[in-house]
Design an enzyme around this catalytic site. Sequence first.
Site, PDB file in Angstrom:
ATOM      1  N   SER A 143       0.286  -5.209  10.575  1.00 59.53           N
ATOM      2  CA  SER A 143       0.321  -6.319   9.628  1.00 59.53           C
ATOM      3  C   SER A 143       0.267  -5.723   8.240  1.00 59.53           C
ATOM      4  O   SER A 143      -0.165  -4.577   8.063  1.00 59.53           O
ATOM      5  CB  SER A 143      -0.886  -7.236   9.851  1.00 59.53           C
ATOM      6  OG  SER A 143      -1.088  -8.105   8.749  1.00 59.53           O
ATOM      7  N   TYR A 156      -9.581  -9.440  11.546  1.00 60.54           N
ATOM      8  CA  TYR A 156      -8.133  -9.236  11.689  1.00 60.54           C
ATOM      9  C   TYR A 156      -7.685  -8.039  10.851  1.00 60.54           C
ATOM     10  O   TYR A 156      -6.933  -7.182  11.320  1.00 60.54           O
ATOM     11  CB  TYR A 156      -7.394 -10.499  11.248  1.00 60.54           C
ATOM     12  CG  TYR A 156      -5.908 -10.472  11.469  1.00 60.54           C
ATOM     13  CD1 TYR A 156      -5.364 -10.790  12.707  1.00 60.54           C
ATOM     14  CD2 TYR A 156      -5.040 -10.130  10.434  1.00 60.54           C
ATOM     15  CE1 TYR A 156      -3.991 -10.779  12.917  1.00 60.54           C
ATOM     16  CE2 TYR A 156      -3.672 -10.109  10.632  1.00 60.54           C
ATOM     17  CZ  TYR A 156      -3.150 -10.436  11.874  1.00 60.54           C
ATOM     18  OH  TYR A 156      -1.777 -10.406  12.066  1.00 60.54           O
TER      19      TYR A 156
END
Length: 252
Positions: A143, A156
């Site tokens: 990401s 995350y």
Amino acid sequence: MNFRLDGKKAIVTGGGSGLCYKIAEGMHEAGAEIVLLSVGDEVATAAKELGKSGALVYAVSADLSDIKQLKEAYEKSLEYLGGHLDILVNGAGVQYRCEAADFPIEQWERVIGINLNAVFYIAQLAGRTMLNQHYGKIINIASMTAFLGSTNVCAYTASKGGVAQLTKALSNEWAGKGINVNAIAPGYMQTAMTADMKEKNPAQYEEITSRIPMGRWGQAEDLKGIAVFLASDEASYISGAIIPVDGGYLGK
């Protein structure tokens, strides 16, 4: 140049929906035989839909936070593929939004367990198979939070930063043994994880959109090309790379 994947055999974790379903779709269109490995009943429906034409598609359902289920699912996937694996897309992931001071420990463990621990465990299993073959392509889904700290998503962010570094570590060990290990780092994508932001926090949504040089959020289809490229032999000298697909966000 040849970006076809005819005869190649792949496992795509998280392939039952979202970004990884589209990645699987791109590889299937390029000729790969695929196992969609995901949690829940939706994976069977996804495999049936994807397998309507072209190469074979199989479904395996498992909770990847459970190491026993993960190992059994990998073995079942390999059985479907005749004991051979050319491509692993490591994309199963979850999200939880909360300020760090109030972040529940059980949610931290859940996010890290699926987004990072499971990525290593299944990469380790696939790596053993690929080392015996002296060939393989592992594509982890990181990401842009691997580059940026972000806010209210500490677990995350930590997990995806870990995925990026794990990608480099595995590449260092395996690139000289025929296995390419790379990661794709999506930017802001229109997915189920982000679907409610425009409605619940329109100011944040507009701020994010204004920073993206392309002027739009990414679509799942935007990942198909890079995934097929990294899985192909045309990317044989690329390993240890973390490749952003973010509409130019990180460059601004």
